[in-house]
Write a protein that holds these residues in place. Structure first.
Motif, short mmCIF file in Angstrom:
data_model
loop_
_atom_site.label_atom_id
_atom_site.label_comp_id
_atom_site.label_asym_id
_atom_site.label_seq_id
_atom_site.Cartn_x
_atom_site.Cartn_y
_atom_site.Cartn_z
N ASP A 35 0.83 -1.21 0.00
CA ASP A 35 0.00 0.00 0.00
C ASP A 35 0.87 1.26 0.00
O ASP A 35 0.64 2.19 -0.77
N THR A 36 1.86 1.29 0.87
CA THR A 36 2.72 2.48 0.95
C THR A 36 3.56 2.65 -0.31
O THR A 36 3.79 3.77 -0.75
N SER A 37 3.95 1.54 -0.94
CA SER A 37 4.71 1.63 -2.20
C SER A 37 3.85 2.21 -3.32
O SER A 37 4.31 3.00 -4.13
N ILE A 38 2.58 1.81 -3.36
CA ILE A 38 1.66 2.34 -4.37
C ILE A 38 1.46 3.84 -4.15
O ILE A 38 1.52 4.63 -5.10
N ILE A 39 1.24 4.24 -2.90
CA ILE A 39 1.05 5.66 -2.59
C ILE A 39 2.30 6.46 -2.97
O ILE A 39 2.21 7.52 -3.60
N ARG A 42 -0.48 10.35 -12.31
CA ARG A 42 -1.12 9.88 -13.53
C ARG A 42 -0.55 8.56 -14.04
O ARG A 42 -0.90 8.09 -15.12
N LYS A 43 0.31 7.93 -13.24
CA LYS A 43 0.87 6.64 -13.65
C LYS A 43 -0.23 5.62 -13.82
O LYS A 43 -1.18 5.58 -13.04
N SER A 44 -0.08 4.78 -14.82
CA SER A 44 -1.06 3.71 -15.03
C SER A 44 -0.79 2.58 -14.04
O SER A 44 0.30 2.46 -13.48
N PHE A 45 -1.81 1.76 -13.83
CA PHE A 45 -1.64 0.60 -12.97
C PHE A 45 -0.54 -0.30 -13.51
O PHE A 45 0.23 -0.89 -12.76
N ARG A 46 -0.46 -0.38 -14.83
CA ARG A 46 0.55 -1.22 -15.46
C ARG A 46 1.96 -0.70 -15.18
O ARG A 46 2.88 -1.46 -14.88
N ALA A 47 2.13 0.63 -15.24
CA ALA A 47 3.44 1.22 -14.96
C ALA A 47 3.83 0.98 -13.50
O ALA A 47 4.99 0.64 -13.20
N ILE A 48 2.88 1.12 -12.61
CA ILE A 48 3.15 0.87 -11.19
C ILE A 48 3.48 -0.60 -10.97
O ILE A 48 4.40 -0.94 -10.22
N LYS A 69 6.99 -4.64 -9.46
CA LYS A 69 7.07 -6.08 -9.77
C LYS A 69 5.93 -6.87 -9.11
O LYS A 69 6.14 -7.92 -8.50
N ILE A 70 4.73 -6.33 -9.23
CA ILE A 70 3.50 -6.93 -8.73
C ILE A 70 2.51 -6.92 -9.90
O ILE A 70 2.55 -6.05 -10.74
N SER A 71 1.59 -7.87 -9.94
CA SER A 71 0.66 -7.95 -11.06
C SER A 71 -0.24 -6.72 -11.13
O SER A 71 -0.58 -6.12 -10.11
N ARG A 110 -5.63 -3.01 -4.97
CA ARG A 110 -5.13 -2.28 -3.80
C ARG A 110 -5.44 -0.79 -3.92
O ARG A 110 -5.82 -0.15 -2.95
N TYR A 111 -5.28 -0.21 -5.12
CA TYR A 111 -5.59 1.20 -5.33
C TYR A 111 -7.08 1.45 -5.04
O TYR A 111 -7.43 2.40 -4.34
N GLU A 112 -7.94 0.59 -5.58
CA GLU A 112 -9.38 0.77 -5.35
C GLU A 112 -9.73 0.66 -3.88
O GLU A 112 -10.58 1.39 -3.38
N ARG A 113 -9.06 -0.23 -3.17
CA ARG A 113 -9.30 -0.34 -1.72
C ARG A 113 -8.88 0.94 -1.00
O ARG A 113 -9.58 1.43 -0.12
N LEU A 114 -7.74 1.52 -1.40
CA LEU A 114 -7.29 2.76 -0.79
C LEU A 114 -8.28 3.90 -1.05
O LEU A 114 -8.50 4.76 -0.20
N VAL A 115 -8.92 3.87 -2.22
CA VAL A 115 -9.96 4.86 -2.52
C VAL A 115 -11.19 4.60 -1.68
O VAL A 115 -11.77 5.51 -1.08
N LYS A 116 -11.60 3.34 -1.58
CA LYS A 116 -12.82 2.99 -0.85
C LYS A 116 -12.73 3.27 0.64
O LYS A 116 -13.72 3.61 1.27
#
Length: 152
Positions: free
Chosen positions: A9-13, A21-27, A32-34, A41-47
């Motif tokens: 979660d903290t790595s995504i943030i 504006r990074k895409s999920f694919r770029a992240i 190195k995660i699918s 995980r991003y959607e959960r952080l939003v929710k």
């Protein structure tokens, strides 16, 4: 207590703070995660209310008081002034959450209910079961709509 952010979660943030504006694919390539895992995980952080917009705008009121002390002054000042570009280290944060049924605080790990493309968080299994009982028809309707939309 609330929802405890893990390293992913903290790595995504952190990645999104570098470029919102990074895409999920770029992240996913960067971490190195699918891609589906990053998206979920991003959607959960939003929710849960931590990420409020695509920018991302971090809602510091969702961070528990005990964790605010451990945040660096740079992060707090950047968040308060809506500074777009800042680089700080985020570790061991907990997000304050309210139960989607009784609206009380969620202490400890939240109980979740996933249906269609929606996820709800509860303070206890009793609230989750009461929510399913009260909104069972609507939940089933949303699941059916979701399935129909996926077929199209």
């Amino acid at each position: 207590m609330g929802y405890e952010l893990d390293q992913l979660d903290t790595s995504i943030i952190t990645s999104l703070m570098e470029d919102g504006r990074k895409s999920f694919r770029a992240i996913s390539r960067e971490l190195k995660i699918s891609t589906p895992t990053i998206k979920a995980r991003y959607e959960r952080l939003v929710k849960i209310g931590l990420i409020k917009s695509v920018r991302p705008e971090i809602d510091i009121t969702k961070i528990s008081k005990s964790n605010k002390k451990s945040l660096s002054e740079d992060l707090l000042n950047s968040l308060k002034t809506n500074k777009k570009h800042f680089h700080v280290k985020i570790d061991n944060l907990q997000v304050k959450m309210k139960c989607d049924f009784c609206e009380g605080p969620i202490n400890g790990r939240p109980k979740s209910l996933k249906f269609a493309d929606i996820e709800r968080f509860f303070c206890c299994t009793s609230c989750r079961n009461d929510y399913k009982g009260k909104y069972g028809g609507r939940i089933q309707s949303l699941i059916e709509q979701y399935k129909e939309n996926k077929k199209k």
